[in-house]
Motif scaffolding. Sequence first.
Motif, PDB file in Angstrom:
ATOM      1  N   GLY A  77       0.747  -1.152   0.149  1.00  0.00           N
ATOM      2  CA  GLY A  77      -0.022   0.117  -0.386  1.00  0.00           C
ATOM      3  C   GLY A  77       1.229   1.372  -0.187  1.00  0.00           C
ATOM      4  N   TYR A  78       0.548   2.047  -1.173  1.00  0.00           N
ATOM      5  CA  TYR A  78       1.669   3.549  -1.282  1.00  0.00           C
ATOM      6  C   TYR A  78       0.622   4.641  -0.503  1.00  0.00           C
ATOM      7  CZ  TYR A  78       3.305  -0.020  -4.058  1.00  0.00           C
ATOM      8  OH  TYR A  78       3.969  -1.218  -4.953  1.00  0.00           O
ATOM      9  N   MET A  79       1.065   5.309   0.147  1.00  0.00           N
ATOM     10  CA  MET A  79       0.101   7.352   0.061  1.00  0.00           C
ATOM     11  C   MET A  79       1.558   7.853  -0.044  1.00  0.00           C
ATOM     12  SD  MET A  79      -1.923   6.683   3.315  1.00  0.00           S
ATOM     13  CE  MET A  79      -3.164   5.076   3.392  1.00  0.00           C
ATOM     14  N   VAL A  80       1.186   9.097  -0.828  1.00  0.00           N
ATOM     15  CA  VAL A  80       1.337  10.535  -1.084  1.00  0.00           C
ATOM     16  C   VAL A  80       1.125  11.665  -0.215  1.00  0.00           C
ATOM     17  CG1 VAL A  80       2.698  11.686  -2.866  1.00  0.00           C
ATOM     18  CG2 VAL A  80       2.340   9.339  -2.476  1.00  0.00           C
ATOM     19  N   SER A  81       2.082  12.111   0.389  1.00  0.00           N
ATOM     20  CA  SER A  81       2.003  13.193   1.353  1.00  0.00           C
ATOM     21  C   SER A  81       0.580  14.241  -0.392  1.00  0.00           C
ATOM     22  CB  SER A  81       2.823  14.303   1.645  1.00  0.00           C
ATOM     23  OG  SER A  81       2.199  15.753   1.828  1.00  0.00           O
ATOM     24  N   ALA A  82      -0.469  15.244   0.796  1.00  0.00           N
ATOM     25  CA  ALA A  82      -1.142  16.071  -0.699  1.00  0.00           C
ATOM     26  C   ALA A  82      -0.435  16.462  -1.364  1.00  0.00           C
ATOM     27  CB  ALA A  82      -2.432  16.683   0.416  1.00  0.00           C
ATOM     28  N   THR A  83       0.839  17.603  -0.139  1.00  0.00           N
ATOM     29  CA  THR A  83       1.077  18.360  -1.168  1.00  0.00           C
ATOM     30  C   THR A  83       2.275  17.894  -2.218  1.00  0.00           C
ATOM     31  OG1 THR A  83       2.870  18.097   1.084  1.00  0.00           O
ATOM     32  CG2 THR A  83       1.128  19.906   1.099  1.00  0.00           C
ATOM     33  N   ALA A  84       2.377  16.937  -2.278  1.00  0.00           N
ATOM     34  CA  ALA A  84       3.833  15.999  -3.242  1.00  0.00           C
ATOM     35  C   ALA A  84       3.154  15.199  -4.255  1.00  0.00           C
ATOM     36  CB  ALA A  84       4.624  15.790  -2.203  1.00  0.00           C
ATOM     37  N   GLN A  85       1.804  15.281  -5.040  1.00  0.00           N
ATOM     38  CA  GLN A  85       1.227  14.562  -5.295  1.00  0.00           C
ATOM     39  C   GLN A  85       1.768  15.017  -6.911  1.00  0.00           C
ATOM     40  OE1 GLN A  85      -0.901  12.479  -5.326  1.00  0.00           O
ATOM     41  NE2 GLN A  85      -0.861  12.857  -2.620  1.00  0.00           N
ATOM     42  N   GLY A  86       1.558  14.343  -7.882  1.00  0.00           N
ATOM     43  CA  GLY A  86       2.487  14.709  -8.834  1.00  0.00           C
ATOM     44  C   GLY A  86       3.778  14.763  -9.378  1.00  0.00           C
ATOM     45  N   ARG A  87       3.920  14.113  -8.428  1.00  0.00           N
ATOM     46  CA  ARG A  87       6.238  14.923  -8.677  1.00  0.00           C
ATOM     47  C   ARG A  87       6.946  13.392  -8.503  1.00  0.00           C
ATOM     48  NH1 ARG A  87       6.549  18.666  -3.668  1.00  0.00           N
ATOM     49  NH2 ARG A  87       8.859  17.660  -3.843  1.00  0.00           N
ATOM     50  N   GLY A  88       6.115  12.031  -9.181  1.00  0.00           N
ATOM     51  CA  GLY A  88       7.005  11.023  -9.163  1.00  0.00           C
ATOM     52  C   GLY A  88       7.172  10.424  -7.899  1.00  0.00           C
ATOM     53  N   VAL A  89       5.884  10.504  -6.681  1.00  0.00           N
ATOM     54  CA  VAL A  89       6.592   9.898  -5.456  1.00  0.00           C
ATOM     55  C   VAL A  89       6.534   8.494  -5.225  1.00  0.00           C
ATOM     56  CG1 VAL A  89       5.904  10.360  -2.889  1.00  0.00           C
ATOM     57  CG2 VAL A  89       6.745  11.876  -4.381  1.00  0.00           C
ATOM     58  N   ALA A  90       4.608   7.873  -5.751  1.00  0.00           N
ATOM     59  CA  ALA A  90       4.074   6.850  -5.850  1.00  0.00           C
ATOM     60  C   ALA A  90       4.727   6.144  -7.155  1.00  0.00           C
ATOM     61  CB  ALA A  90       2.379   6.862  -6.441  1.00  0.00           C
ATOM     62  N   ALA A  91       4.963   6.679  -8.080  1.00  0.00           N
ATOM     63  CA  ALA A  91       5.982   5.351  -9.004  1.00  0.00           C
ATOM     64  C   ALA A  91       7.891   5.333  -8.019  1.00  0.00           C
ATOM     65  CB  ALA A  91       6.017   6.490 -10.435  1.00  0.00           C
ATOM     66  N   ALA A  92       8.022   6.055  -7.861  1.00  0.00           N
ATOM     67  CA  ALA A  92       9.626   6.133  -7.193  1.00  0.00           C
ATOM     68  C   ALA A  92       9.396   4.786  -6.304  1.00  0.00           C
ATOM     69  CB  ALA A  92      10.035   6.833  -6.518  1.00  0.00           C
ATOM     70  N   MET A  93       8.389   5.272  -4.951  1.00  0.00           N
ATOM     71  CA  MET A  93       7.700   4.071  -4.302  1.00  0.00           C
ATOM     72  C   MET A  93       7.744   2.544  -5.012  1.00  0.00           C
ATOM     73  SD  MET A  93       6.107   5.762  -1.092  1.00  0.00           S
ATOM     74  CE  MET A  93       4.914   6.362  -1.592  1.00  0.00           C
ATOM     75  N   CYS A  94       7.045   2.259  -6.125  1.00  0.00           N
ATOM     76  CA  CYS A  94       6.311   1.229  -6.698  1.00  0.00           C
ATOM     77  C   CYS A  94       7.841   0.374  -6.992  1.00  0.00           C
ATOM     78  CB  CYS A  94       4.938   1.297  -7.741  1.00  0.00           C
ATOM     79  SG  CYS A  94       4.499  -0.222  -8.268  1.00  0.00           S
ATOM     80  N   GLU A  95       8.324   1.367  -7.395  1.00  0.00           N
ATOM     81  CA  GLU A  95       9.431   0.525  -8.106  1.00  0.00           C
ATOM     82  C   GLU A  95      10.483  -0.159  -7.329  1.00  0.00           C
ATOM     83  OE1 GLU A  95      10.534  -0.156 -11.252  1.00  0.00           O
ATOM     84  OE2 GLU A  95       9.346   1.467 -12.715  1.00  0.00           O
ATOM     85  N   HIS A  96      10.738   0.786  -5.860  1.00  0.00           N
ATOM     86  CA  HIS A  96      11.609   0.542  -4.979  1.00  0.00           C
ATOM     87  C   HIS A  96      11.068  -0.976  -3.987  1.00  0.00           C
ATOM     88  CE1 HIS A  96      13.069   0.527  -0.780  1.00  0.00           C
ATOM     89  NE2 HIS A  96      13.846   1.580  -1.187  1.00  0.00           N
ATOM     90  N   SER A  97       9.116  -0.881  -4.333  1.00  0.00           N
ATOM     91  CA  SER A  97       8.835  -1.673  -3.594  1.00  0.00           C
ATOM     92  C   SER A  97       8.961  -3.417  -3.829  1.00  0.00           C
ATOM     93  CB  SER A  97       7.825  -1.895  -3.436  1.00  0.00           C
ATOM     94  OG  SER A  97       6.564  -1.470  -4.579  1.00  0.00           O
ATOM     95  N   GLN A  98       9.209  -2.900  -5.968  1.00  0.00           N
ATOM     96  CA  GLN A  98       9.773  -3.963  -6.715  1.00  0.00           C
ATOM     97  C   GLN A  98      10.680  -4.731  -5.825  1.00  0.00           C
ATOM     98  OE1 GLN A  98       7.815  -3.709 -10.654  1.00  0.00           O
ATOM     99  NE2 GLN A  98       6.551  -1.889 -10.171  1.00  0.00           N
ATOM    100  N   THR A  99      11.880  -3.989  -5.933  1.00  0.00           N
ATOM    101  CA  THR A  99      13.189  -4.669  -6.200  1.00  0.00           C
ATOM    102  C   THR A  99      12.966  -5.176  -4.806  1.00  0.00           C
ATOM    103  OG1 THR A  99      13.997  -2.647  -7.262  1.00  0.00           O
ATOM    104  CG2 THR A  99      15.233  -3.813  -5.587  1.00  0.00           C
TER     105      THR A  99
END
Lengths: 161, 161
Positions: B80-102
């Motif tokens: 499960g992933y959550m991104v701060s409301a102030t940091a939406q659209g900056r690739g945070v979720a994508a980076a976390m998802c890639e990290h989680s797969q690794t």
Amino acid sequence: MAIRPAGELDKPAILPIIAPVLSAGETYAVETDLTEAEMLGYWFMPAHEVFVFEAEGEVLGTYYLMANQGGNGAHVSNCGYMVSATAQGRGVAAAMCEHSQTRARERGFRAMQFNHVVSTNTRAVALWQKLGFDIVGTLPKAFRHPLHGFVDSYVMFKSLT
Amino acid sequence: MAIRPAGELDKPAILPIIAPVLSAGETYAVETDLTEAEMLGYWFMPAHEVFVFEAEGEVLGTYYLMANQGGNGAHVSNCGYMVSATAQGRGVAAAMCEHSQTRARERGFRAMQFNHVVSTNTRAVALWQKLGFDIVGTLPKAFRHPLHGFVDSYVMFKSLT
């Protein structure tokens, strides 16, 4: 024949039904090396409402009913069913599944979902389909079957409204 | 920028990220009336390995990794992933998802499954698809969206082998 809520006194009759199924590890995605106490702890976890199928004073099957998710997913129920090895093919699972749908409706659930029906468990898949459940998803190689290796599992779903 | 394991000291920074998401009840099938302690208890449940995404000393996102099932289903992970409301659209979720797969591969998981991606969460669905996840199942009206009523959820899956 009766299907009724399970109590503490039913545990000695339930254990010999669930222990071989859990130890075999062919149908449930649950640890296969649980102690007897852990097996009963799993089956009677607080979220589970547990029932037994009883005929002539003998417990032939057991099932649990629970909410499949919390919060805004809590209107979908989930169940697990197990039948004694000596009572296979006598309609015990079908009777318990029908009972669970009635009980789920009573509790306000709007649907029932099975998250992980192992594809090699063809008898179960066919029975759930006969009872109105659809395969709504296929999880590729999501189950490591002790005999068949990595096999697909199905997500099955039935609306209760 | 770094993604690193979360510790006790990160809880004050994690709470304002997860609290609005859980309270809104639009994307997670989790109780929407949890106290702050219960929210942190959910996010840091023993089965969850929790990470934070940090940039310039600020926590902008968090995710958890766990086994999706036990026993012979334990080779499939869940996140499960959550991104701060102030940091939406900056690739945070994508980076976390890639990290989680690794991280999931490191831990020996062979696949990753999302059990309940709410269909109205179109940005998430599109992002997971872009990152290689397939919709392998549709759960009809399995989520009661606070604005849209009963909507479908998706089961999404990606092989990691």
